[in-house]
Each structure stands twice: as structure tokens, then as C-alpha cells.
Design an enzyme around this catalytic site. Structure first.
Site, PDB file in Angstrom:
ATOM      1  N   ASP A 151       7.517   0.961  -2.296  1.00 47.89           N
ATOM      2  CA  ASP A 151       6.513   0.144  -1.631  1.00 47.89           C
ATOM      3  C   ASP A 151       7.117  -1.243  -1.403  1.00 47.89           C
ATOM      4  OD1 ASP A 151       3.840  -0.781  -0.819  1.00 47.89           O
ATOM      5  OD2 ASP A 151       3.874  -1.847  -2.739  1.00 47.89           O
ATOM      6  N   ASP A 153       5.177  -4.777  -0.422  1.00 44.39           N
ATOM      7  CA  ASP A 153       4.472  -5.956  -0.930  1.00 44.39           C
ATOM      8  C   ASP A 153       4.068  -5.767  -2.385  1.00 44.39           C
ATOM      9  OD1 ASP A 153       4.308  -7.570   1.594  1.00 44.39           O
ATOM     10  OD2 ASP A 153       3.327  -5.740   2.274  1.00 44.39           O
ATOM     11  N   GLY A 208       2.140   0.321   3.863  1.00 42.25           N
ATOM     12  CA  GLY A 208       1.020   0.339   4.787  1.00 42.25           C
ATOM     13  C   GLY A 208       1.315  -0.442   6.054  1.00 42.25           C
ATOM     14  N   LYS A 227       1.064   8.423   1.551  1.00 39.34           N
ATOM     15  CA  LYS A 227       2.494   8.254   1.274  1.00 39.34           C
ATOM     16  C   LYS A 227       3.052   9.499   0.586  1.00 39.34           C
ATOM     17  CE  LYS A 227       2.553   3.182   0.855  1.00 39.34           C
ATOM     18  NZ  LYS A 227       2.948   2.034   0.025  1.00 39.34           N
ATOM     19  N   ASP A 238       2.580  -0.367  -6.550  1.00 38.74           N
ATOM     20  CA  ASP A 238       1.728  -1.246  -7.345  1.00 38.74           C
ATOM     21  C   ASP A 238       0.245  -1.084  -7.046  1.00 38.74           C
ATOM     22  OD1 ASP A 238       0.627  -3.945  -5.679  1.00 38.74           O
ATOM     23  OD2 ASP A 238       2.177  -2.778  -4.711  1.00 38.74           O
ATOM     24  N   ASN A 267      -2.893   2.623  -2.604  1.00 33.37           N
ATOM     25  CA  ASN A 267      -2.276   3.444  -1.561  1.00 33.37           C
ATOM     26  C   ASN A 267      -0.918   3.994  -2.008  1.00 33.37           C
ATOM     27  OD1 ASN A 267      -1.123   0.824  -1.393  1.00 33.37           O
ATOM     28  ND2 ASN A 267      -0.488   1.187   0.709  1.00 33.37           N
TER      29      ASN A 267
END
Length: 270
Positions: free
Chosen positions: A9, A11, A44, A195, A218, A221
Site C-alpha cells: 500500500d 499512503d 486506492g 486488492k 494499514d 481497504n
């Protein structure tokens, strides 16, 4: 276990709070790629807002991939071709716009490299700051979306979206995947698109087993890929319920948590 892929991921996971990759984390990811491990970015974010980070990690040189829109699209970094793409329908856009009015939340989506919304707001502005995409304010949201988008977002204060997420996940389970990527972003993609499902699609093409995949995230999603991967890792800054479903909890995004996982599980560093 020999791991062949690490899915990250962006962010609050790979990226520090200032949206940069630390030199140490970058060094460890280059070391992993030199050792033959695929580094895949899964976010995302729209594809456009991931390309620079992919280039920074030299993903085109290593023949790797971007998973954008919460799994709605897979892009080959080397050829710049989409090898998988999922979209909502224009009827879905109309339905979600009406639903956003009923629930009294803001809504936006992407048309080309623009964020489209009827009313600018601080949460859409946050999205623009994260992605680098400009905001276009339109009179009619539905008419401004000429082709089926990959995803649509409802955005509002976390205390409003949290109960809305749980309710809409139940009410709309036959039509959409509904997930929060940040406390104030509630995202809608085609049913079954997460994902985790998209990583499954990718590794089958590459001949990699799920047991050979590390996934680090984190947020909510990221839950699907954390649960899917052979080694599902939550960041130290993740919510407690995301940590609870992971196999391992690493350090935070401000403490080189990704680099720690690469060192420990790829290279056996203590």
C-alpha cells in the site's frame, strides 16, 4: 519460506507522512528487486497518481506492476498497458449520486486525470493533494461522467462514514465492493473487486503462489490483501482491528516499517 512478491500500500504504509519514501526503505526495496523479488504497489489511488512512485522504485526496469483504484486496474509498468480493468456502470454512477444525496455526503470520481465533483469540500481537496489531480467542479455529476469509471468515492467526516460503511456493505453487497481507504474516503468498486482478488489475478498470470506473497498495509481497504497473502503485515500505525487480522505487525510508516519487513522476511535479518 522464499517470498517472490511484496505488495505495498502507499499512503501511511510505504510513504511517510510527507508522502515520500525514506532512503532506507528505498534501498531495501532495490535490494529485494535485485534479488528477484517483485515489488508491486497497490493503492486506492488512480493509476496516474502512482506512476511517479513506481518510477522512483524503478518498477519499469524490473518489469513490475501497479494495482490502482483498490484493485480495479492492473498496469504493466514496463509496457504501460493495462492487463486487467474493472469498471462500474453509468447506472451505478446515477445510483450512487442519488444515494449520496440521500445520505447527505459529498461524492466524487475521476474523468481522465481530473477529479469530478459537484461541490468542492475539504475531503475532495485532500484527495487532490494526495493524488496531484486537479478538481473540476461540475453542475451535473452524472452528465459529467461520460464513460464508466473504475470507482466512485463518498467523502465526509469519519464519524459519519464509519457507520455508513457497515450499513452499505450489507445493503449493497450484491452490487458493489464498499471499503474505506482513509477514515473520510468511502470507496465503491465493482462487486468482488478488492486488492486481494486483484493480487490473486496477477499472481496466477505470473505463476506465483499466494504463500510466496507478502502484503503490507494499514487500512480497511488493505484487509483483503493482508488476509489473502502468505504473509499479511499490518503497519504499526494501523487500526487495532487491522493488526488483529494480520500475521505480523511491523513498525510504523515513520519508522521504516516496510524496510523492517523486507530485512526480516526476505533477507533473514534479526
Amino acid at each position: 519460506m522464499t517470498y517472490k512478491m511484496i505488495v505495498l500500500d502507499l499512503d501511511d504504509t510505504l510513504l511517510r507522512d510527507d508522502h515520500t519514501i525514506s532512503p532506507h526503505t528505498k534501498e531495501m526495496l532495490f535490494k529485494a528487486q535485485d534479488a528477484g523479488v517483485k515489488v508491486v504497489l497497490a493503492s486506492g489511488r488512480p493509476t496516474y497518481a502512482m506512476r511517479d512512485l513506481g518510477d522512483e522504485l524503478h518498477l519499469p526496469d524490473y518489469g513490475s506492476y501497479l494495482l490502482s483504484f483498490n484493485g480495479g486496474r492492473i498496469t504493466n509498468c514496463q509496457t504501460n498497458e493495462d492487463i486487467f480493468s474493472s469498471t462500474l456502470t453509468l447506472d451505478d454512477v446515477r445510483f450512487l449520486k442519488n444515494l449520496s444525496e440521500k445520505e447527505q455526503v459529498f461524492i466524487h470520481t475521476y474523468v481522465g486525470d481530473n477529479i469530478i465533483t459537484e461541490k468542492n469540500n475539504k475531503y475532495t481537496t485532500i484527495e487532490a493533494d494526495i493524488t496531484g489531480l486537479p478538481i473540476t467542479v461540475v453542475d451535473d455529476f452524472v452528465k459529467a461522467v461520460p464513460v464508466p469509471p473504475v470507482k466512485v468515492l463518498m467523502v465526509e467526516a469519519p464519524e459519519k462514514l464509519k457507520p455508513l460503511e457497515k450499513r452499505l456493505q450489507q445493503e449493497l453487497s450484491e452490487r458493489f465492493s464498499v471499503l474505506r481507504s482513509k477514515p473520510y474516503f468511502l470507496e465503491f468498486t465493482e462487486k468482488g473487486i478488492t486488492k486481494g482478488t486483484t493480487i490473486d489475478h496477477l499472481i496466477k498470470q505470473l505463476g506465483i503462489k499466494r504463500e510466496e506473497v507478502i502484503a503490507i498495509g494499514d487500512s480497511y481497504n488493505d484487509q483483503s490483501m493482508i488476509e489473502f497473502a502468505g504473509l499479511g503485515v499490518a503497519m504499526g500505525n494501523a487500526p487495532e482491528d487491522i493488526k488483529a487480522i494480520s500475521d505480523y505487525v511491523t513498525k510504523s510508516n515513520m519508522e521504516d516499517g516496510v524496510a523492517h519487513v523486507v530485512g526480516k522476511f526476505i533477507f533473514g535479518e534479526v
